[in-house]
Every structure is written in C-alpha cells, then in structure tokens.
Write a protein that holds these residues in place. Structure first.
Motif, PDB file in Angstrom:
ATOM      1  N   ALA A  60       0.831  -1.209   0.000  1.00  0.00           N
ATOM      2  CA  ALA A  60       0.000   0.000   0.000  1.00  0.00           C
ATOM      3  C   ALA A  60       0.861   1.252   0.000  1.00  0.00           C
ATOM      4  CB  ALA A  60      -0.934  -0.006   1.209  1.00  0.00           C
ATOM      5  N   THR A  61       1.953   1.230   0.747  1.00  0.00           N
ATOM      6  CA  THR A  61       2.856   2.383   0.785  1.00  0.00           C
ATOM      7  C   THR A  61       3.386   2.688  -0.604  1.00  0.00           C
ATOM      8  OG1 THR A  61       3.502   1.971   3.070  1.00  0.00           O
ATOM      9  CG2 THR A  61       5.048   3.230   1.720  1.00  0.00           C
ATOM     10  N   GLU A  62       3.818   1.670  -1.319  1.00  0.00           N
ATOM     11  CA  GLU A  62       4.357   1.887  -2.664  1.00  0.00           C
ATOM     12  C   GLU A  62       3.288   2.389  -3.618  1.00  0.00           C
ATOM     13  OE1 GLU A  62       7.441   2.012  -3.183  1.00  0.00           O
ATOM     14  OE2 GLU A  62       8.056   1.103  -1.302  1.00  0.00           O
ATOM     15  N   LEU A  63       2.100   1.795  -3.588  1.00  0.00           N
ATOM     16  CA  LEU A  63       1.034   2.202  -4.510  1.00  0.00           C
ATOM     17  C   LEU A  63       0.548   3.623  -4.227  1.00  0.00           C
ATOM     18  CD1 LEU A  63      -1.077  -1.081  -4.714  1.00  0.00           C
ATOM     19  CD2 LEU A  63       0.653  -0.255  -6.336  1.00  0.00           C
ATOM     20  N   VAL A  64       0.296   3.937  -2.968  1.00  0.00           N
ATOM     21  CA  VAL A  64      -0.198   5.271  -2.622  1.00  0.00           C
ATOM     22  C   VAL A  64       0.892   6.315  -2.834  1.00  0.00           C
ATOM     23  CG1 VAL A  64      -1.084   6.733  -0.746  1.00  0.00           C
ATOM     24  CG2 VAL A  64      -1.982   4.421  -1.071  1.00  0.00           C
ATOM     25  N   SER A  65       2.121   5.975  -2.500  1.00  0.00           N
ATOM     26  CA  SER A  65       3.227   6.910  -2.715  1.00  0.00           C
ATOM     27  C   SER A  65       3.333   7.284  -4.192  1.00  0.00           C
ATOM     28  CB  SER A  65       4.536   6.276  -2.232  1.00  0.00           C
ATOM     29  OG  SER A  65       5.611   7.143  -2.475  1.00  0.00           O
ATOM     30  N   PRO A  77      -0.151   4.991 -18.088  1.00  0.00           N
ATOM     31  CA  PRO A  77       0.211   3.745 -17.399  1.00  0.00           C
ATOM     32  C   PRO A  77       1.434   3.943 -16.515  1.00  0.00           C
ATOM     33  CG  PRO A  77       0.722   3.597 -19.744  1.00  0.00           C
ATOM     34  CD  PRO A  77       0.013   4.904 -19.532  1.00  0.00           C
ATOM     35  N   PRO A  78       1.542   3.132 -15.471  1.00  0.00           N
ATOM     36  CA  PRO A  78       2.737   3.232 -14.631  1.00  0.00           C
ATOM     37  C   PRO A  78       3.962   2.739 -15.402  1.00  0.00           C
ATOM     38  CG  PRO A  78       1.367   1.387 -13.947  1.00  0.00           C
ATOM     39  CD  PRO A  78       0.613   2.118 -15.021  1.00  0.00           C
ATOM     40  N   GLU A  79       5.130   3.232 -15.004  1.00  0.00           N
ATOM     41  CA  GLU A  79       6.371   2.754 -15.609  1.00  0.00           C
ATOM     42  C   GLU A  79       6.520   1.271 -15.308  1.00  0.00           C
ATOM     43  OE1 GLU A  79       8.854   4.285 -17.422  1.00  0.00           O
ATOM     44  OE2 GLU A  79       7.533   6.022 -17.565  1.00  0.00           O
ATOM     45  N   PRO A  80       6.888   0.464 -16.292  1.00  0.00           N
ATOM     46  CA  PRO A  80       7.071  -0.963 -16.012  1.00  0.00           C
ATOM     47  C   PRO A  80       8.181  -1.163 -14.976  1.00  0.00           C
ATOM     48  CG  PRO A  80       7.179  -0.511 -18.367  1.00  0.00           C
ATOM     49  CD  PRO A  80       7.140   0.810 -17.669  1.00  0.00           C
ATOM     50  N   PRO A  81       7.961  -2.076 -14.037  1.00  0.00           N
ATOM     51  CA  PRO A  81       8.991  -2.287 -13.011  1.00  0.00           C
ATOM     52  C   PRO A  81      10.201  -3.016 -13.589  1.00  0.00           C
ATOM     53  CG  PRO A  81       7.193  -3.831 -12.710  1.00  0.00           C
ATOM     54  CD  PRO A  81       6.788  -2.896 -13.818  1.00  0.00           C
ATOM     55  N   GLU A 112      15.647   5.662  -2.646  1.00  0.00           N
ATOM     56  CA  GLU A 112      14.221   5.499  -2.391  1.00  0.00           C
ATOM     57  C   GLU A 112      13.404   5.472  -3.682  1.00  0.00           C
ATOM     58  OE1 GLU A 112      12.391   5.288   0.589  1.00  0.00           O
ATOM     59  OE2 GLU A 112      14.315   4.874   1.500  1.00  0.00           O
ATOM     60  N   ASP A 113      13.798   6.249  -4.670  1.00  0.00           N
ATOM     61  CA  ASP A 113      13.008   6.367  -5.895  1.00  0.00           C
ATOM     62  C   ASP A 113      13.264   5.208  -6.846  1.00  0.00           C
ATOM     63  OD1 ASP A 113      11.917   8.728  -5.031  1.00  0.00           O
ATOM     64  OD2 ASP A 113      13.356   9.995  -6.084  1.00  0.00           O
ATOM     65  N   GLY A 114      12.214   4.816  -7.562  1.00  0.00           N
ATOM     66  CA  GLY A 114      12.361   3.868  -8.642  1.00  0.00           C
ATOM     67  C   GLY A 114      12.185   2.408  -8.276  1.00  0.00           C
ATOM     68  N   ARG A 115      11.892   2.100  -7.032  1.00  0.00           N
ATOM     69  CA  ARG A 115      11.766   0.701  -6.636  1.00  0.00           C
ATOM     70  C   ARG A 115      10.332   0.266  -6.414  1.00  0.00           C
ATOM     71  NH1 ARG A 115      15.215   0.054  -1.436  1.00  0.00           N
ATOM     72  NH2 ARG A 115      13.672   1.576  -0.852  1.00  0.00           N
ATOM     73  N   GLY A 116       9.386   1.199  -6.394  1.00  0.00           N
ATOM     74  CA  GLY A 116       8.018   0.917  -5.983  1.00  0.00           C
ATOM     75  C   GLY A 116       7.358  -0.264  -6.642  1.00  0.00           C
ATOM     76  N   LEU A 117       7.194  -0.223  -7.955  1.00  0.00           N
ATOM     77  CA  LEU A 117       6.497  -1.319  -8.621  1.00  0.00           C
ATOM     78  C   LEU A 117       7.341  -2.584  -8.690  1.00  0.00           C
ATOM     79  CD1 LEU A 117       4.416   0.425 -11.416  1.00  0.00           C
ATOM     80  CD2 LEU A 117       3.647  -0.554  -9.244  1.00  0.00           C
ATOM     81  N   ALA A 118       8.665  -2.454  -8.634  1.00  0.00           N
ATOM     82  CA  ALA A 118       9.509  -3.657  -8.564  1.00  0.00           C
ATOM     83  C   ALA A 118       9.258  -4.380  -7.239  1.00  0.00           C
ATOM     84  CB  ALA A 118      10.979  -3.288  -8.716  1.00  0.00           C
ATOM     85  N   LEU A 119       9.098  -3.628  -6.157  1.00  0.00           N
ATOM     86  CA  LEU A 119       8.756  -4.237  -4.864  1.00  0.00           C
ATOM     87  C   LEU A 119       7.361  -4.851  -4.905  1.00  0.00           C
ATOM     88  CD1 LEU A 119      10.153  -1.633  -2.321  1.00  0.00           C
ATOM     89  CD2 LEU A 119      10.892  -3.995  -2.584  1.00  0.00           C
TER      90      LEU A 119
END
Length: 137
Positions: free
Chosen positions: A49-54, A86-90, A100-107
């Motif tokens: 949720a943190t990654e998606l909302v962030s 669309p979101p950037e592909p992970p 901190e940046d750039g890891r959200g959808l990969a996580l």
C-alpha cells in the motif's frame, strides 16, 4: 460459501495530494486488517500500500484513493489517481539502486501474488487504478 469463509468486504479511503496521505493509508490499512483478523498479512500489505499510494501522490497532481478488498481468501490493495498514463514498467529488484526512488512497482511485483493496472473514466474524469493481490496463507 463455506461456513468458515469470512464475508467479503471493501473499504475506500479518499486522499488529498499530500505525502502525509501515505502514512495515513498505511495506518488505516493496519487497523482494517487487524480488525478483520488478518494480522498475518499486515507487514507485506503495508509495504504494498505504501508503494502504490506513494506513486499515486508523488507522480500526479490530483487526489488519490486507497481501496482495500477481501474476497475468497484474497486481499486486493489498490490505489487510484487522476493520471491516465500507465505506470512505468517495473525493472528487476537486483538492478535497482539503493535510493528510495524507482523501486516501488519492482517491490510490488516481487512481494504480491499478482498485480496490474487499468485505465478509468468516470463522469468525464480520467485516471488509473494500480492494484495488487495477496492470498491468505
């Protein structure tokens, strides 16, 4: 539905475009899952949720929303935002920097059982919904 299967439920939390919304979402999600007896999913669900909302708050200019749904032993967590792109592909987790940046959808991809996104249009407004799922162990 089997007798021991909990009834499906769903919550929406509407959020302003404010980084504090990430903390509010995480704490609200913890409370929801605890109250429904799903404490075993809390840690991973909070991370997702943190990654998606962030992403929804940091990369768009409008409001956002957190959606939490339980049905048939699956927890779906999603974030809506006003950007229809669309979101950037992970990328792969191992190739990402420690920043901190750039890891959200990969996580999200690494921790969730399933994830995806869909464009949304409602009353002329456009946006997207990015979601992930966790199956109960």
């Amino acid at each position: 539905m089997p007798e021991n299967e909990p009834e499906p439920w769903e919550y929406w939390l509407y959020l302003p475009n404010d980084l504090r919304a990430v903390t509010i979402s995480r704490r609200t999600l913890r409370l929801i899952l605890t109250m429904h007896g799903l404490i075993g999913l809390v840690d991973v669900a909070e991370l997702l949720a943190t990654e998606l909302v962030s992403n929804a708050v940091r990369h768009t200019k409008g409001p956002a929303a957190l959606r939490v749904r339980w049905s048939a032993g699956v927890l779906r967590i999603g974030a809506w935002d006003t950007d229809p792109e669309p979101p950037e592909p992970p990328g792969p987790l191992e190739g990402l920097p420690d920043a901190e940046d750039g890891r959200g959808l990969a996580l999200v991809r690494a921790c969730a059982d399933l994830w995806g996104w869909q464009p949304l249009t409602r009353h002329g407004d456009r946006g997207k919904y990015v979601w992930c799922e966790l199956a109960a162990a």
